[in-house]
Design a protein around this motif. Structure first.
Motif, PDB file in Angstrom:
ATOM      1  N   ASP A 374       0.938  -1.263   0.240  1.00  0.00           N
ATOM      2  CA  ASP A 374       0.028   0.045   0.102  1.00  0.00           C
ATOM      3  C   ASP A 374       0.819   1.391   0.032  1.00  0.00           C
ATOM      4  O   ASP A 374       0.699   2.136  -0.583  1.00  0.00           O
ATOM      5  CB  ASP A 374      -0.862   0.026   1.219  1.00  0.00           C
ATOM      6  CG  ASP A 374      -1.834  -1.157   0.976  1.00  0.00           C
ATOM      7  OD1 ASP A 374      -2.200  -1.662  -0.065  1.00  0.00           O
ATOM      8  OD2 ASP A 374      -2.444  -1.384   2.094  1.00  0.00           O
ATOM      9  N   GLU A 375       1.986   1.176   0.921  1.00  0.00           N
ATOM     10  CA  GLU A 375       2.892   2.229   0.907  1.00  0.00           C
ATOM     11  C   GLU A 375       3.458   2.825  -0.549  1.00  0.00           C
ATOM     12  O   GLU A 375       3.801   3.577  -1.041  1.00  0.00           O
ATOM     13  CB  GLU A 375       4.067   2.118   1.732  1.00  0.00           C
ATOM     14  CG  GLU A 375       3.671   2.074   3.198  1.00  0.00           C
ATOM     15  CD  GLU A 375       2.833   0.859   3.624  1.00  0.00           C
ATOM     16  OE1 GLU A 375       2.920  -0.213   2.939  1.00  0.00           O
ATOM     17  OE2 GLU A 375       2.129   0.768   4.676  1.00  0.00           O
ATOM     18  N   ASP A 376       3.925   1.336  -1.339  1.00  0.00           N
ATOM     19  CA  ASP A 376       4.353   1.749  -2.758  1.00  0.00           C
ATOM     20  C   ASP A 376       3.366   2.379  -3.655  1.00  0.00           C
ATOM     21  O   ASP A 376       3.582   3.141  -4.416  1.00  0.00           O
ATOM     22  CB  ASP A 376       4.622   0.280  -3.293  1.00  0.00           C
ATOM     23  CG  ASP A 376       5.847  -0.445  -2.735  1.00  0.00           C
ATOM     24  OD1 ASP A 376       6.686   0.373  -2.040  1.00  0.00           O
ATOM     25  OD2 ASP A 376       5.819  -1.735  -2.734  1.00  0.00           O
ATOM     26  N   PHE A 377       2.040   1.843  -3.591  1.00  0.00           N
ATOM     27  CA  PHE A 377       1.072   2.519  -4.343  1.00  0.00           C
ATOM     28  C   PHE A 377       0.931   4.052  -3.895  1.00  0.00           C
ATOM     29  O   PHE A 377       0.805   4.970  -4.964  1.00  0.00           O
ATOM     30  CB  PHE A 377      -0.301   1.535  -4.045  1.00  0.00           C
ATOM     31  CG  PHE A 377      -1.412   2.221  -5.037  1.00  0.00           C
ATOM     32  CD1 PHE A 377      -1.356   2.068  -6.332  1.00  0.00           C
ATOM     33  CD2 PHE A 377      -2.487   2.938  -4.256  1.00  0.00           C
ATOM     34  CE1 PHE A 377      -2.233   2.342  -7.158  1.00  0.00           C
ATOM     35  CE2 PHE A 377      -3.403   3.353  -5.268  1.00  0.00           C
ATOM     36  CZ  PHE A 377      -3.335   3.257  -6.545  1.00  0.00           C
ATOM     37  N   ASP A 378       0.863   4.202  -2.608  1.00  0.00           N
ATOM     38  CA  ASP A 378       0.594   5.444  -2.432  1.00  0.00           C
ATOM     39  C   ASP A 378       1.579   6.591  -2.930  1.00  0.00           C
ATOM     40  O   ASP A 378       1.424   7.826  -3.311  1.00  0.00           O
ATOM     41  CB  ASP A 378       0.341   5.814  -0.830  1.00  0.00           C
ATOM     42  CG  ASP A 378      -0.852   5.064  -0.130  1.00  0.00           C
ATOM     43  OD1 ASP A 378      -1.891   5.139  -0.943  1.00  0.00           O
ATOM     44  OD2 ASP A 378      -0.826   4.717   1.005  1.00  0.00           O
ATOM     45  N   ALA A 379       2.871   6.075  -2.769  1.00  0.00           N
ATOM     46  CA  ALA A 379       4.289   6.806  -3.107  1.00  0.00           C
ATOM     47  C   ALA A 379       4.125   7.009  -4.692  1.00  0.00           C
ATOM     48  O   ALA A 379       4.287   8.353  -4.975  1.00  0.00           O
ATOM     49  CB  ALA A 379       5.307   6.171  -2.795  1.00  0.00           C
TER      50      ALA A 379
END
Length: 427
Positions: A374-379
Motif C-alpha cells: 500500500d505504501e508503494d502504491f501511495d508513493a
C-alpha cells in the motif's frame, strides 16, 4: 447453460456454449420490444403488431441476430469465468446451431495466456558502463537550447535553401485529376526533413517567395494502392521562406532562458543534468541487456491471435497520436508511401517483444513473490499528483478499480526489472 472446453494448439481454446431455449426466447422478446416500432405489418399500426404475427409474416428468425448480440456477451463472459480462463485475444464467434424451439449453440475460439518456463534468470552477466560528460557534450546541449529558442525570420533576399522553413499551398494531380489528401493550404515544411515523397522538397529549393511552380514526383511502388508507382504533378505556391536566427550565447541568454544569472552557472547545471541523463541511459541499457537475456532463456508458446490483437492495439494508438497532430491515417500513408500491410509488418516485431517481456516479468514476479505494498502504491500516486499538481487524496479517489489494477501490474513489472538488475553480475 452448459459450457465445454476444447484445447487447441498454440494456447488456443474453443469454448462451446449452449444457450437454453427459454433464455434465448427472452432475448428474442427484448429484441422485439426494441425493434417493434420500426416494423411495418399490414393491418397493424406501427409498433402495435404482436411478436408472433411479425414472426409469422417475416419468419421466426427475424429477431435471432439482435437477440444473440444481446445475450452473447454475458454468456461468453460467464463461460470464461466458469472455465477459469485467462483470455488474451478477442474471440472468434461461430454459430453452430440457432433454430426456433431449440437451445442455441455457439463456439468461441480464443487465445489464452501462455505459461512461461523461465531459464536462468538470476545472476545474468551484464556490463556496467562508466559514464562521463565532456565539454563538447555541454556545448552541444547549449546549441540545442539555442536552436529551440531561435526565432524565425522572413527571408526576402534569396531563394529557398535546404534547412529553411517554408509555408506552401499545394494541389496534387494524377493523370490530370485531383486525388484525396493531395491538397493543403498554409502547410509548414522544413526543407530537408524528407516529410514528402521523392524529390518534392528538393524542387522547392531555388524558388522565391510568392512564386508559383509545378513539382513532379513519382510515388513509390509500395505506396497507397491508388497512387503506387504513379507520377503526380503538384501545383505549388511558395508563400513564405523563413530561417532560424540563433540567439547569442552569453550571460543575458542564461538570464532569459534559464534560472541562472551567468552562462558559466548554466553550463555547470547542464553538465550535472547531462551526467544524470547519461547515467540513467546507461542503467536503462544494462536493464535492457539483462531483461533481453532472461527473455531469450525463457520458453513460451505465444498464440498468433494474441500477437494480432497487440498489433491492432499499437496501430490504434499510433492512429490516435496522428489524429492529435491533425493527420489521419490515409494522409500519413500517402506522405510516407506506406500501406496498412507494411505498417502492421513494421510493428509486429515490437508487438511480439512486448508480449514476451510482459509474460516474463509476470513470471519473475510470481517466482520471487514480489509484492506492491500500500505504501508503494501511495508513493506512486504522490508522484503523479506532484506531476499534475493536484492533491494526492483527490487523485487517488478518482482512480478506478481497473486503473488501479493496471497501475499495480505496471509497478510489479518495474519491481521485477529492478530485482533482475540487482541480482545481475558485472561483466
Amino acid at each position: 447453460m452448459s459450457n465445454t472446453l476444447e484445447k487447441l494448439e498454440h494456447n488456443m481454446v474453443k469454448i462451446s456454449m449452449e444457450i437454453p431455449t427459454e433464455d434465448f426466447d427472452k432475448a428474442c422478446d427484448r429484441a422485439y420490444q426494441k425493434e417493434k416500432n420500426r416494423i411495418t405489418l399490414p393491418g397493424f399500426r406501427k409498433g402495435k403488431a404482436p411478436r408472433k404475427m411479425i414472426e409469422r409474416f417475416y419468419g421466426k428468425e427475424i429477431f435471432f441476430e439482435d437477440a444473440l448480440n444481446d445475450i452473447l456477451p454475458d454468456v461468453y463472459m460467464n463461460a470464461v469465468k466458469e472455465l477459469e480462463l485467462d483470455v488474451v485475444s478477442r474471440p472468434q464467434i461461430d454459430v453452430d446451431k440457432m433454430e426456433a424451439g431449440s437451445p442455441v449453440v455457439v463456439t468461441a475460439t480464443v487465445a489464452v495466456k501462455p505459461e512461461v518456463t523461465l531459464g536462468e534468470y538470476k545472476g545474468v552477466v551484464a556490463e556496467k558502463e562508466t559514464v562521463a560528460v565532456t565539454e563538447d557534450d555541454v556545448e552541444e546541449e547549449l546549441k540545442k537550447s539555442a536552436e529551440k529558442n531561435a526565432r524565425l525570420v522572413d527571408v526576402t533576399d534569396r531563394p529557398a535553401e535546404m534547412g529553411d522553413e517554408v509555408i506552401i499551398d499545394f494541389d496534387g494531380y494524377v493523370d490530370g485529376k485531383a486525388f484525396e489528401g493531395g491538397k493543403s493550404e498554409d502547410y509548414h515544411l522544413t526543407l530537408g526533413s524528407h516529410s514528402f515523397v521523392d524529390t518534392f522538397e528538393d524542387q522547392i529549393v531555388g524558388k522565391n517567395a510568392e512564386e508559383a511552380f509545378d513539382v513532379t514526383v513519382t510515388f513509390p511502388e509500395n505506396y497507397h494502392k491508388d497512387l503506387a508507382g504513379k507520377e503526380a504533378v503538384f501545383k505549388v505556391v511558395l508563400k513564405k521562406i523563413q530561417k532560424k536566427e540563433l540567439p547569442e550565447l552569453d550571460d543575458d541568454y542564461a538570464k532569459d532562458y534559464s534560472e541562472f544569472d551567468t552562462l558559466a552557472e548554466y553550463k555547470e547545471d547542464l553538465h550535472k543534468k547531462l551526467l544524470e541523463t547519461k547515467q540513467k541511459e546507461a542503467d536503462d541499457r544494462r536493464a535492457r541487456t539483462v531483461l533481453d537475456a532472461v527473455i531469450a532463456g525463457a520458453q513460451m508458446d505465444i498464440p498468433e491471435a494474441m500477437v494480432e490483437d497487440r498489433v491492432d492495439s499499437m496501430i490504434q494508438n499510433f492512429s490516435n497520436n496522428l489524429r492529435y497532430q491533425g493527420i489521419n491515417m490515409d494522409q500519413y500513408m500517402q506522405m510516407t508511401g506506406s500501406n496498412m500491410a507494411s505498417l502492421r509488418a513494421s510493428v509486429r516485431q515490437d508487438a511480439e517483444k512486448s508480449i514476451k517481456e510482459a509474460l516474463v516479468l509476470e513470471a519473475v514476479v510470481k517466482a520471487e513473490n514480489l509484492e506492491v505494498t500500500d505504501e508503494d502504491f501511495d508513493a506512486e500516486v504522490q508522484k503523479l499528483a506532484d506531476l499534475y499538481k493536484i492533491e494526492a487524496d483527490k487523485l487517488k479517489g478518482n482512480i478506478s478499480d481497473s486503473e488501479k489494477e493496471g497501475m499495480l501490474e505496471e509497478m510489479k513489472s518495474k519491481k521485477a526489472v529492478e530485482w533482475l538488475v540487482a541480482n545481475a553480475k558485472e561483466a
